[in-house]
Scaffold this active site. Structure first.
Site, PDB file in Angstrom:
ATOM      1  N   GLY A  54      34.260  65.178  73.046  1.00  0.00           N
ATOM      2  CA  GLY A  54      34.924  64.766  74.310  1.00  0.00           C
ATOM      3  C   GLY A  54      34.908  63.375  74.674  1.00  0.00           C
ATOM      4  N   GLY A  79      31.961  72.023  71.509  1.00  0.00           N
ATOM      5  CA  GLY A  79      30.861  72.653  70.768  1.00  0.00           C
ATOM      6  C   GLY A  79      31.696  73.427  69.493  1.00  0.00           C
ATOM      7  N   ARG A 131      42.971  70.944  79.575  1.00  0.00           N
ATOM      8  CA  ARG A 131      42.690  72.556  78.940  1.00  0.00           C
ATOM      9  C   ARG A 131      43.894  73.247  79.304  1.00  0.00           C
ATOM     10  NH1 ARG A 131      36.250  73.053  79.141  1.00  0.00           N
ATOM     11  NH2 ARG A 131      35.915  71.795  76.995  1.00  0.00           N
TER      12      ARG A 131
HETATM   13  P1  ADP Z   1      31.346  62.622  71.629  1.00  0.00           P
HETATM   14  O1  ADP Z   1      31.468  63.504  73.076  1.00  0.00           O
HETATM   15  O2  ADP Z   1      32.689  62.085  71.460  1.00  0.00           O
HETATM   16  O3  ADP Z   1      30.933  63.839  70.526  1.00  0.00           O
HETATM   17  P2  ADP Z   1      28.637  61.981  72.140  1.00  0.00           P
HETATM   18  O4  ADP Z   1      28.565  62.773  73.398  1.00  0.00           O
HETATM   19  O5  ADP Z   1      27.774  62.502  71.088  1.00  0.00           O
HETATM   20  O6  ADP Z   1      30.192  61.798  71.712  1.00  0.00           O
HETATM   21  O7  ADP Z   1      28.035  60.680  72.767  1.00  0.00           O
HETATM   22  C1  ADP Z   1      28.878  59.952  73.801  1.00  0.00           C
HETATM   23  C2  ADP Z   1      27.714  59.015  74.556  1.00  0.00           C
HETATM   24  O8  ADP Z   1      26.973  58.207  73.584  1.00  0.00           O
HETATM   25  C3  ADP Z   1      28.562  57.960  75.466  1.00  0.00           C
HETATM   26  O9  ADP Z   1      28.237  58.505  76.807  1.00  0.00           O
HETATM   27  C4  ADP Z   1      28.348  56.735  75.100  1.00  0.00           C
HETATM   28  O10 ADP Z   1      27.798  55.752  76.062  1.00  0.00           O
HETATM   29  C5  ADP Z   1      26.712  56.861  74.246  1.00  0.00           C
HETATM   30  N1  ADP Z   1      26.465  55.812  73.507  1.00  0.00           N
HETATM   31  C6  ADP Z   1      27.494  55.433  72.333  1.00  0.00           C
HETATM   32  N2  ADP Z   1      26.472  54.432  71.889  1.00  0.00           N
HETATM   33  C7  ADP Z   1      25.503  54.162  72.531  1.00  0.00           C
HETATM   34  C8  ADP Z   1      24.380  52.875  72.373  1.00  0.00           C
HETATM   35  N3  ADP Z   1      24.358  52.156  71.537  1.00  0.00           N
HETATM   36  N4  ADP Z   1      23.333  53.005  73.241  1.00  0.00           N
HETATM   37  C9  ADP Z   1      23.440  54.274  74.406  1.00  0.00           C
HETATM   38  N5  ADP Z   1      24.362  55.208  74.454  1.00  0.00           N
HETATM   39  C10 ADP Z   1      25.494  54.917  73.727  1.00  0.00           C
HETATM   40 MG    MG Z   2      30.047  63.835  74.722  1.00  0.00          MG
END
Ligand code: ADP
Ligand code: MG
Length: 392
Positions: free
Chosen positions: A349, A372, A35
């Protein structure tokens, strides 16, 4: 388009720059300076223009007053290393001590105000507090896209009081997200993964209404499969969201958006790197086992659905990518996108971290690090820190 930096006459002026230096710390040091680096182009441009640069950011969640643990001292030290120039850390974000540091700035020099959230009036967007911040400067630049979804004194109130512009990082985030969402070159594909649908209900609905094809994977995909009656055994899913999943399907159907769900998965009895694993169709998960990644037939289907797409928005990994044995589906998707020739915006993230780990970050059109703020932008919400900036 928001008014840009180039429209401000900054020579000799005190320029208050709201940055997002809300970075993770460890043992008194900055653990990840992504950042800070994001703001360097704006800081460099202002210094070259002879501005007296006054940086401000929040860090963490101080409880209503100064907290030495959340001082910006480690941030000032890291920024100084990156700039190769001194950074004067003001002991306060408003008042005589801050004013004295700003008064001492030569043209091209940089000061960093102490944590803006040491005052509860910051988050209350108190007008008197915004006026105290504005007193430190002649001009205002907002480069903190990641804080733009909050109407706080340093992100919103102050912009009402000074001639204002968007910083270069802010402008890059807005233009990439607008290019993907405002009037995307079609076909437009949206890809949503990650842990839980409940975090992203509005995102799913908006993308189902905008995209030509919607690929859903990760824990999120499980909820959609469950809604279609597939028995996912011990997989992460949210039974309460079955109705939401149906709503999303209905929105997609009305908008002629094709929804693609996983057909196979990499399964194990537990989410650990050493666990025995198998690749099975989603309808054949052994009792007590769970889906931890999408399988090769699923990524092949994704690849087919992505043929010829011109614009892609991707949020959330396809599996538990933090564990190497369950990262392959996410990696395959990242490589597919890298080779697609489409303009790809990656937000979230974890999705950004996954794309970096897959080694294809430089092939993406834009990595959105707004957290967010990115999600709220995708939802179609107005970001107060953006709305208050004047149009170009
Ligand atoms: P981003 O930060 O890209 O918005 P999220 O925070 O919503 O994504 O989700 C990320 C998390 O989702 C990771 O920690 C990953 O381990 C978890 N995840 C993805 N697929 C699965 C799954 N099938 N079962 C459990 N956790 C999952
Ligand atoms: Mg996340």
């Amino acid at each position: 388009m928001k008014r840009g930096l180039d429209r401000l006459a900054v020579l000799g002026q005190r320029v208050f720059v709201r940055v997002d230096f809300n970075v993770p710390l460890k043992d008194g040091k900055v653990r990840d300076d992504t950042r800070i680096r994001a703001a360097l182009p704006t800081i460099d441009a202002l210094r070259r223009g002879g501005a007296r640069v006054v940086l401000a950011t929040h860090l963490g969640h101080p409880k209503g007053g100064p907290d030495p643990q959340l001082s910006l001292a480690p941030v000032a030290a890291r920024l100084s290393e990156l700039l190769g120039a001194p950074v004067a850390l003001a002991p306060d974000s408003v008042g005589p001590a801050a004013e004295a540091v700003v008064e001492g700035l030569a043209n091209g020099a940089v000061a960093l105000l102490e944590n803006t959230r040491f005052y509860p009036q910051e988050e209350q967007n108190d007008p008197a507090h915004a006026a105290r911040l504005a007193k430190l400067a002649d001009l205002y630049v907002n480069d903190a896209f990641g804080a733009a979804h909050r109407a706080h004194a340093s992100t919103e109130g102050i912009a009402r009081l000074l001639p204002s512009a968007a910083g270069l990082h802010m402008a890059a985030e807005l233009s990439a997200l607008e290019r993907a969402l405002a009037d995307p070159v079609r076909p437009f594909a949206a890809i949503i993964g990650g842990a839980k649908a409940s975090d992203k209900i509005e995102v799913l609905k908006r993308l189902a209404s905008l995209a030509d094809v919607l690929l859903i994977g990760g824990g999120m995909g499980n909820t959609f499969l469950h809604a279609r009656g597939v028995n996912l055994q011990a997989s992460l899913l949210e039974p309460d969201l079955v109705e939401t999943a149906r709503d999303v399907d209905e929105i997609a159907a009305r908008a002629h958006c094709r929804v693609v769900l996983p057909v196979d998965g990499v399964v194990a009895a537990e989410a650990s790197a050493g666990a025995e694993r198998r690749t099975v169709p989603v309808s054949e998960i052994p009792p007590g086992w769970r889906i931890l990644d999408v399988g090769p037939r699923t990524t092949a289907a994704y690849g087919e659905a992505l043929q010829g797409v011109k614009t892609v928005l991707w949020n959330g990994p396809m599996g538990v990518y933090e564990l190497a044995p369950f990262a392959e589906g996410t990696n395959r998707l990242a490589r597919l996108l890298a080779e697609s020739g489409a303009f790809v915006v990656v937000g979230g993230g974890d999705a950004v971290a996954a794309v970096q780990a897959a080694g294809v970050a430089d092939k993406m059109g834009h990595l959105s690090t707004g957290g967010g703020a990115t999600l709220e932008f995708v939802e179609g919400k107005i970001l107060p820190g953006v709305a208050v900036l004047p149009d170009a």
